[in-house]
Design an enzyme around this catalytic site. Structure first.
Site, PDB file in Angstrom:
ATOM      1  N   ARG A 149      41.253  37.538  28.748  1.00  0.00           N
ATOM      2  CA  ARG A 149      40.320  38.519  28.211  1.00  0.00           C
ATOM      3  C   ARG A 149      41.138  39.606  27.506  1.00  0.00           C
ATOM      4  NH1 ARG A 149      38.651  37.669  33.692  1.00  0.00           N
ATOM      5  NH2 ARG A 149      36.578  36.713  33.867  1.00  0.00           N
ATOM      6  N   LYS A 173      38.978  40.846  36.468  1.00  0.00           N
ATOM      7  CA  LYS A 173      37.861  41.648  36.944  1.00  0.00           C
ATOM      8  C   LYS A 173      37.830  41.668  38.462  1.00  0.00           C
ATOM      9  CE  LYS A 173      35.038  41.139  32.829  1.00  0.00           C
ATOM     10  NZ  LYS A 173      33.740  40.728  32.259  1.00  0.00           N
ATOM     11  N   HIS A 245      37.094  37.042  22.477  1.00  0.00           N
ATOM     12  CA  HIS A 245      36.413  36.067  23.321  1.00  0.00           C
ATOM     13  C   HIS A 245      36.287  34.714  22.616  1.00  0.00           C
ATOM     14  CE1 HIS A 245      35.390  37.890  27.086  1.00  0.00           C
ATOM     15  NE2 HIS A 245      34.451  36.998  27.329  1.00  0.00           N
ATOM     16  N   ARG A 248      39.249  32.857  23.590  1.00  0.00           N
ATOM     17  CA  ARG A 248      39.104  32.466  25.004  1.00  0.00           C
ATOM     18  C   ARG A 248      38.189  31.243  25.118  1.00  0.00           C
ATOM     19  NH1 ARG A 248      39.282  34.488  30.378  1.00  0.00           N
ATOM     20  NH2 ARG A 248      37.324  34.440  31.531  1.00  0.00           N
ATOM     21  N   HIS A 271      37.127  32.682  36.550  1.00  0.00           N
ATOM     22  CA  HIS A 271      35.702  32.682  36.892  1.00  0.00           C
ATOM     23  C   HIS A 271      35.538  32.516  38.391  1.00  0.00           C
ATOM     24  CE1 HIS A 271      34.493  31.130  32.607  1.00  0.00           C
ATOM     25  NE2 HIS A 271      34.742  32.431  32.640  1.00  0.00           N
ATOM     26  N   TYR A 280      31.101  25.281  29.217  1.00  0.00           N
ATOM     27  CA  TYR A 280      31.952  24.577  28.261  1.00  0.00           C
ATOM     28  C   TYR A 280      31.713  23.078  28.244  1.00  0.00           C
ATOM     29  CZ  TYR A 280      34.151  29.081  28.012  1.00  0.00           C
ATOM     30  OH  TYR A 280      34.356  30.425  27.832  1.00  0.00           O
TER      31      TYR A 280
END
Length: 299
Positions: A149, A173, A245, A248, A271, A280
């Site tokens: 990110r 995150k 992004h 990414r 994730h 995806y």
């Protein structure tokens, strides 16, 4: 700032004319301030300059946080409320959010580039004529090679780059740390950048810990990364909307198309929920068709 002014006007409208409860108004305004912070971080100055891809990017970012689908749906409703009001007052002509009924569109179809397009972007700063171009070239390599990110990229420290093992220790995150492998080209360029370019950039801040620095030796921010990616896309002759992004998404899509396990991609992207990564599996239809035609006995 236009973002805050329009939010305040909507709050007044919802309170006075629509008579919504204070809790509802507070929820809508909180959602919109969160969105405004995201958009401002990408270089946007007001709601009026946003396009549909900007809103889709924001919703995708929310999904990767990860937030519940009900929370994301409410944030989209908040944005639709604001845009609807802006149209009613004649401050914008077109409300593209009116057709965004659910998160399904962005969840199923994230933007990504072809491998040829990515290669063109990676070549955008290849001449490395200046320290900044060498830094920018490394930035593109890291975004694509490891699927970082933008916020993770600018926070990456030299001490978190394992040159021998060719992996990065990334803090994502929720302050969660993960180890991400990175390609040999990225580390070759990193070694050159550390030897030739970074010492020059760090002259004014010799103790700066971050890998990528501004021309004044400062930490970069997401807005700078956004603009550099767009410059790379422009140099590469790519007319579609390209942002960090996008690289990414391209990283994950290309990994999947070349046979990577979905759990492995989940770990590299950071994730927490596999369902976020499963998006995806929907974007590599051509690859799936090719496999089916090559391997299925009933083709």
């Amino acid at each position: 700032m236009d973002f805050e002014r329009d939010i305040n006007l909507l709050v007044e409208y919802l309170t006075v004319e629509r008579g919504l409860s204070s809790n509802s108004v507070a929820a809508y305004s909180s959602d919109l301030r969160d969105a405004a912070g995201f958009f401002a971080g990408t270089g946007k100055a007001s709601w009026r300059v946003l396009q549909v891809d900007d809103v889709l990017d924001y919703l995708q970012c929310c999904a990767e946080h990860p937030l519940k689908s009900s929370t994301i749906a409410r944030r989209l409703i908040s944005i639709r409320l604001l845009f609807g009001r802006l149209v009613e007052e004649g401050r914008i002509e077109n409300d593209f959010t009116a057709v965004m009924d659910s998160p399904r569109r962005w969840k199923i179809l994230p933007d990504f580039l072809s491998e040829k397009e990515v290669e063109a972007i990676l070549q955008a700063f290849r001449n490395c004529e200046t320290e900044l171009e060498m830094r920018n070239c490394l930035m593109m390599e890291l975004l694509y090679s490891s699927g970082l990110r933008a916020s993770e990229l600018v926070s990456l420290k030299i001490t978190e780059c394992d040159m021998e093992g060719e992996v990065l220790r990334v803090t994502g995150k929720g302050s969660k740390t993960r180890v991400v492998p990175c390609g040999k080209p990225a580390f070759r360029l990193m070694r050159r950048y550390l030897a030739e370019a970074r010492p020059v950039l760090a002259e004014k801040s010799p103790k700066a810990p971050w890998l990528l620095l501004s021309k004044n030796g400062r930490k970069l921010n997401r807005e700078w990364v956004w603009s550099i990616v767009q410059e790379a896309a422009s140099r590469a002759g790519i007319v579609k909307n390209v942002h960090p992004h996008t690289l990414r998404h391209s990283f994950a899509t290309h990994m999947l198309s070349h046979g990577a396990d979905l759990r492995c991609i989940q770990e590299m992207l950071g994730h927490s929920d596999i369902s976020t990564t499963e998006v995806y599996t929907h974007v590599d239809l051509n690859g799936a068709l090719a496999v089916q035609r090559r391997l299925h006995p009933r083709h």
